[in-house]
Write a protein that holds these residues in place. Sequence first.
Motif, PDB file in Angstrom:
ATOM      1  N   ILE A   1     -33.568 -44.013  56.581  1.00  0.00           N
ATOM      2  CA  ILE A   1     -32.913 -44.172  57.387  1.00  0.00           C
ATOM      3  C   ILE A   1     -31.374 -42.670  57.446  1.00  0.00           C
ATOM      4  CG2 ILE A   1     -30.551 -45.556  58.574  1.00  0.00           C
ATOM      5  CD1 ILE A   1     -33.907 -46.722  58.579  1.00  0.00           C
TER       6      ILE A   1
ATOM      7  N   VAL B   1     -37.146 -47.752  53.566  1.00  0.00           N
ATOM      8  CA  VAL B   1     -37.653 -46.471  55.172  1.00  0.00           C
ATOM      9  C   VAL B   1     -36.310 -45.798  55.094  1.00  0.00           C
ATOM     10  CG1 VAL B   1     -37.379 -46.772  57.710  1.00  0.00           C
ATOM     11  CG2 VAL B   1     -38.700 -48.325  56.390  1.00  0.00           C
TER      12      VAL B   1
ATOM     13  N   TRP C   1     -37.751 -48.170  62.073  1.00  0.00           N
ATOM     14  CA  TRP C   1     -37.314 -49.434  61.022  1.00  0.00           C
ATOM     15  C   TRP C   1     -37.447 -50.667  62.189  1.00  0.00           C
ATOM     16  CZ3 TRP C   1     -31.289 -50.421  58.906  1.00  0.00           C
ATOM     17  CH2 TRP C   1     -31.676 -50.810  57.572  1.00  0.00           C
ATOM     18  N   ASP C   2     -36.969 -50.675  63.195  1.00  0.00           N
ATOM     19  CA  ASP C   2     -36.694 -51.695  64.507  1.00  0.00           C
ATOM     20  C   ASP C   2     -38.557 -51.907  64.649  1.00  0.00           C
ATOM     21  OD1 ASP C   2     -35.616 -53.339  66.549  1.00  0.00           O
ATOM     22  OD2 ASP C   2     -37.581 -52.685  67.217  1.00  0.00           O
TER      23      ASP C   2
ATOM     24  N   SER D   1     -35.596 -42.635  63.062  1.00  0.00           N
ATOM     25  CA  SER D   1     -35.998 -43.299  61.470  1.00  0.00           C
ATOM     26  C   SER D   1     -35.650 -44.915  62.238  1.00  0.00           C
ATOM     27  CB  SER D   1     -34.428 -43.327  60.750  1.00  0.00           C
ATOM     28  OG  SER D   1     -33.454 -42.668  60.895  1.00  0.00           O
TER      29      SER D   1
ATOM     30  N   ALA E   1     -39.455 -54.220  55.185  1.00  0.00           N
ATOM     31  CA  ALA E   1     -38.613 -53.024  55.216  1.00  0.00           C
ATOM     32  C   ALA E   1     -36.723 -53.229  55.048  1.00  0.00           C
ATOM     33  CB  ALA E   1     -38.991 -52.902  56.643  1.00  0.00           C
ATOM     34  N   THR E   2     -36.811 -52.640  53.913  1.00  0.00           N
ATOM     35  CA  THR E   2     -35.644 -52.110  53.742  1.00  0.00           C
ATOM     36  C   THR E   2     -34.996 -50.124  53.776  1.00  0.00           C
ATOM     37  OG1 THR E   2     -35.628 -53.577  51.744  1.00  0.00           O
ATOM     38  CG2 THR E   2     -34.029 -52.305  51.430  1.00  0.00           C
ATOM     39  N   GLY E   3     -33.388 -50.321  54.277  1.00  0.00           N
ATOM     40  CA  GLY E   3     -32.875 -48.862  55.341  1.00  0.00           C
ATOM     41  C   GLY E   3     -32.321 -48.159  53.674  1.00  0.00           C
TER      42      GLY E   3
END
Length: 315
Positions: A54, A52, A64-65, A60, A74-76
Amino acid sequence: MRCTKCKGHAWVDIPRHHAAYCDTCFVQFFHRQVSRAIDEADMFGPNDSVLVAISGGKDSLALWDALLSLGHAATGLYVDLGIGEYSALSHEKAQSFASSVGADLLVVDLKAQYGLRIGEIKGATGRTPCSACGLAKRHVFNKHALDLGFAVIATGHNLDDEAATLLGNLLRWQTGYLARQEPALRASSSGLVKKVKPLYRLAERETAAYAVIRGLDYVVEECPNAAGASSLAYKEALNLLEERSPGTKQAFYWEFLRKRRRHFEAEEPVTLGPCQQCGEPTTARLCAFCRLVKEVESRMARRRPRGLPCPSGVG
Ligand code: Q46
Ligand code: ZN
């Protein structure tokens, strides 16, 4: 105002859906819209790993949340653009969200890794800061997703962003851009990763409401380079129309997605080869990002007084 679903007190009204929701039902509505977007546009499956993008802003972090709440891996990825205070603050917000939910945040510092600082780019290249910034972000996200084996890159573009982009592309009849304006853009060549926009069914004020209800601490300040951007004028124009006739933005963008195919998809296919510097697919010997880095490097070297060492230590 009563909640359409539970009849409790409603906090968020959504005129284009003829609905209003209390906090709990609104969060459920938001998650439902994200899930529908993912399924209908065939963005990714339940077991795919998602990178994701960010920025530290509401969209963003809301994305993500929502993805984490829906159970997606999901990795930022945060890119430090080197835009003074704004970058420092956005980095802080991104990091504090990641720590609060125990998620991984990867950080790429453009200056340390590529010798670029968007805050200093004005005059160092023919590009505007936003054009250089967009190019750098696309390159960094694609490279990291590819190197780390992510199935897709997700960005927080919402309905307002997409409708404004559509209006801008139509005003100049940018048929190439119109052909590629998709909520899920498949990788057209090896070396490119699929890009998806799971918030395309949700308006900007809805992502803001979600961020507030979920207690997300996001950067409220706009990037200093955003002032005067055409996209803001397009958003204002669309907001005026939306106020008069709720649902205009949604109809404008969604109907485009439904009917556009036969009009804009007959573009000539382009042949891509690997960039000789970084390997990313490109139509030229060097990709646009590597050309930008070279251009900035040589401009900076010309500006440096004779006899002084390169501050990055590499030139
Ligand atoms: S961050 Fe980058 Fe935006 Fe700032 S420099 Fe322009 S494009 S306005 S999303
Ligand atoms: Zn390259």
